[in-house]
Write an enzyme that holds these catalytic residues in place. Structure first.
Site, mmCIF file in Angstrom:
data_model
loop_
_atom_site.group_PDB
_atom_site.id
_atom_site.type_symbol
_atom_site.label_atom_id
_atom_site.label_comp_id
_atom_site.label_asym_id
_atom_site.label_seq_id
_atom_site.Cartn_x
_atom_site.Cartn_y
_atom_site.Cartn_z
ATOM 1 N N ASP A 137 0.685 -1.105 -0.096
ATOM 2 C CA ASP A 137 -0.010 -0.095 0.130
ATOM 3 C C ASP A 137 0.849 1.229 0.004
ATOM 4 O OD1 ASP A 137 0.867 -0.525 2.649
ATOM 5 O OD2 ASP A 137 -1.049 -1.058 3.267
ATOM 6 N N ASN A 141 -7.517 -3.348 14.359
ATOM 7 C CA ASN A 141 -8.865 -3.665 13.956
ATOM 8 C C ASN A 141 -8.958 -4.594 12.819
ATOM 9 O OD1 ASN A 141 -8.143 -2.614 11.599
ATOM 10 N ND2 ASN A 141 -9.148 -0.619 11.578
ATOM 11 N N HIS A 171 -7.139 -5.060 10.165
ATOM 12 C CA HIS A 171 -6.996 -4.990 8.880
ATOM 13 C C HIS A 171 -5.548 -5.584 8.256
ATOM 14 C CE1 HIS A 171 -4.710 -0.753 9.669
ATOM 15 N NE2 HIS A 171 -3.708 -1.702 9.569
ATOM 16 N N GLU A 220 -9.541 -2.416 5.384
ATOM 17 C CA GLU A 220 -10.253 -1.972 6.654
ATOM 18 C C GLU A 220 -11.488 -2.996 6.843
ATOM 19 O OE1 GLU A 220 -8.368 -0.428 8.760
ATOM 20 O OE2 GLU A 220 -7.976 1.671 8.097
HETATM 21 C C1 F6R Z 1 1.376 -1.510 6.012
HETATM 22 C C2 F6R Z 1 0.478 -2.403 6.200
HETATM 23 C C3 F6R Z 1 -0.477 -2.216 7.520
HETATM 24 C C4 F6R Z 1 0.267 -2.472 8.510
HETATM 25 C C5 F6R Z 1 -0.400 -2.556 9.865
HETATM 26 C C6 F6R Z 1 0.215 -2.741 11.096
HETATM 27 O O1 F6R Z 1 2.002 -1.648 4.757
HETATM 28 O O2 F6R Z 1 -0.216 -2.899 5.112
HETATM 29 O O3 F6R Z 1 -1.698 -3.292 7.323
HETATM 30 O O4 F6R Z 1 0.958 -3.768 8.519
HETATM 31 O O5 F6R Z 1 -1.338 -1.472 9.960
HETATM 32 O O6 F6R Z 1 1.089 -1.607 11.280
HETATM 33 P P1 F6R Z 1 2.431 -1.634 12.420
HETATM 34 O O7 F6R Z 1 3.380 -2.681 11.958
HETATM 35 O O8 F6R Z 1 2.979 -0.246 12.427
HETATM 36 O O9 F6R Z 1 1.750 -1.877 13.706
#
Ligand code: F6R
Length: 245
Positions: A62, A128, A130, A135
């Site tokens: 992303d 959450n 995702h 989401e």
């Molecule tokens: C990032 C992504 C998100 C993160 C997730 C966890 O490229 O796709 O799904 O993996 O938000 O983020 P952290 O590792 O910062 O807790």
């Protein structure tokens, strides 16, 4: 789903490193990367290793919508800093956050994914549930899409920006279907804050309300956790000491 639990984040990241290394040795050519805090130690180990990715391709999950790649909080910048500067790939792809022509960007990224099927996809998980920026409520049958980030995600990402008003509210993300098309998936989750999402992903029903739960349907998924992230799981399979070296 194979679930492995380690004492701490460093040991867990080392295990993840060994899996990436093994995949590379076994001929994996396309690596799917995530950003965020979770994979940082994995990237550190990859940078300090002798693995040569110059013949490999990378695709990222992303990118924030509205940030150009030079922005210091763009995921382009993150990947340069944590991996690509030291370990260049033959080609590394991320969505172009500054492409305001949404249809064009979605078509471009879908084509990249079609041309470069992912051998090993690294994932983190949001509080959450995702994956990527898909989401809760995201349709399971989606490829690249422009998503509205939820309030929880915006709050979680705020720590990287000076002010909440600067946190992007939208992102381009690989869709769930694109993620599920990876040949193998390695999801990492660390810390107590992830424990509820981890429990729902592994032990809950498969539901679009908890996007990561779809991984229960993928034939080759490994989940690597530290003890805190695994703390709410009913069934705990700890990694035997002998396999940790
Ligand atoms: C990032 C992504 C998100 C993160 C997730 C966890 O490229 O796709 O799904 O993996 O938000 O983020 P952290 O590792 O910062 O807790």
């Amino acid at each position: 789903m194979i679930v492995k639990i380690f004492d701490d984040e460093r040991q867990a990241s080392h295990a993840a490193y060994k899996i990436v290394r093994q995949a590379h040795e076994n001929g994996a050519k396309v690596f799917g990367w995530a950003t965020g805090a979770t994979p940082e130690l994995l990237y550190e180990e990859l940078v300090n290793s002798d693995i040569d990715f110059s013949d490999s391709i990378s695709v990222n999950l992303d990118e924030y919508f509205g940030l150009d790649e030079q922005h210091d909080q763009s995921y382009h910048a993150y990947m340069e800093e944590h991996l690509f500067d030291e370990k260049p790939f033959k080609a590394s792809y991320l969505p172009h956050g500054d492409n305001m022509d949404v249809d064009d960007e979605i078509a471009r990224y879908n084509q990249i994914l079609e041309d470069n099927p992912v051998d090993l996809q690294i994932l983190g998980i949001g509080r959450n549930g995702h994956i990527g920026f898909n989401e809760p409520g995201s349709n399971f049958n989606t490829r690249t899409q422009l998503v509205d980030l939820t309030e929880t995600t915006i709050e979680d990402n705020q720590r990287f920006f000076e002010d909440k008003s600067e946190v992007p509210t939208k992102a381009y993300s690989m869709g769930i279907q694109s993620i599920m098309e990876a040949k193998a998936i390695l999801l990492l989750a660390f810390g107590k804050g992830k424990a509820e999402a981890v429990k729902a992903m592994i032990e809950g029903p498969v539901t679009e309300n908890l996007p990561a739960s779809i991984l229960q349907k993928h034939p080759r998924v490994m989940i690597i956790l530290d003890k805190a992230a695994a703390s709410l799981l009913q069934t705990k399979s700890t990694e035997p000491e002998a396999n940790r070296a």
